[in-house]
Scaffold this active site. Sequence first.
Site, PDB file in Angstrom:
ATOM      1  N   GLU A  34      -3.653   7.880  -3.692  1.00 52.43           N
ATOM      2  CA  GLU A  34      -4.016   6.919  -5.074  1.00 52.43           C
ATOM      3  C   GLU A  34      -5.439   7.213  -5.412  1.00 52.43           C
ATOM      4  OE1 GLU A  34      -2.202   2.529  -5.859  1.00 52.43           O
ATOM      5  OE2 GLU A  34      -4.131   2.597  -4.418  1.00 52.43           O
ATOM      6  N   ARG A  39       0.730  -1.041   0.068  1.00 54.32           N
ATOM      7  CA  ARG A  39      -0.081   0.014   0.058  1.00 54.32           C
ATOM      8  C   ARG A  39       0.854   1.255   0.129  1.00 54.32           C
ATOM      9  NH1 ARG A  39      -3.221  -3.086  -1.652  1.00 54.32           N
ATOM     10  NH2 ARG A  39      -5.320  -3.509  -0.789  1.00 54.32           N
ATOM     11  N   HIS A  76      -1.233   0.147  -9.959  1.00 59.85           N
ATOM     12  CA  HIS A  76      -2.140  -0.589  -9.194  1.00 59.85           C
ATOM     13  C   HIS A  76      -2.753  -1.927  -9.783  1.00 59.85           C
ATOM     14  CE1 HIS A  76      -4.260  -0.741  -4.630  1.00 59.85           C
ATOM     15  NE2 HIS A  76      -4.236  -2.123  -5.222  1.00 59.85           N
TER      16      HIS A  76
END
Length: 334
Positions: free
Chosen positions: A273, A245, A292
Amino acid sequence: MTDRLPGLFAMDPVYLPKLFPEPNLRRLRAVLDIDPAHVARGFADERAASALADAEVIITGWGAPPIDASVLDKAGRLRAVLHAAGSVQWIDRAVYERGIAVSSAADANAVPVAEYTLGAILLAGKNLFGLRDRFRSERGFVIGQDHPDSGNYGRTVGLIGASRIGRRVIELLRPFDFEVLLSDPYVDADEADRLGVGLAGLDELFARADIVSVHAPDLRETRHLVNAERLAAMKDGAVLINTARGALVDTDALVAALATGRISAIVDVTDPEPLPSASPLFDLPNLFLTPHVAGSQGNELARMGRCIVEEAERLADGQPLVHAIDPGLLWRQA
């Protein structure tokens, strides 16, 4: 085999055919009385409320509606929530408190992330990103020329976190000639021996590793675990990989460290993000940035669906769930 258990899909319906293509759906409907034409986005409308009242199994996925005490009050027959994705942190603790089993496809989702990580480690160790840029700028190369900063033999790989993904990465690295270091406060020396890795504190790992790969959960305690001091401790030419993350890495510190040209990075997750278009991360030549995508994509979603199909089959057959969530461990899981 008992009669089919009443079930209900609850997720964004766009994912249903990707998670449960025909072979998966056929197996699932052999054990669950579940209608793929009815995918609940919430439980308030009459049809969803009626299905919820009868359901013994709810199959969830990305975009699932909240399942909390108010929902459970209307789901008196519910036995299990089977989540065809990774994290179950969104599921209210009331589900566990009422003795309802929760299972997830996190192990299946770990497979592509670990594969991405392995590829990134091998490419980074070979210095293919730097060599690609050199080749592109020079428009030629000398046949047979040795590149002393390239090669995977004897590299030290440091893994942060013996998570599902971290452990799978350890398995994938076994055939290669790496020294693997692990930093995880919940792994002792005996378990490290069984995993075939060396234990190291975080600061030692950053100082020793040629390649550092992050696999820790996103917790308050792990925020900015990768900070300016640890980035500064990395060897010249070392590579940071983050598929966990974005919040685990101090973005400003990473930008500053990469701007020196001393280290490089492969990053699939960012903080924030998505990134704002003006982020300097887009322009750093020594950063390989992906959007991602390390987790399940495209046909890989069917692997997560199959995982949940197998859990439904176990449930219907009276067998224990293989991927059941232990609520006592949720506090340190993603």
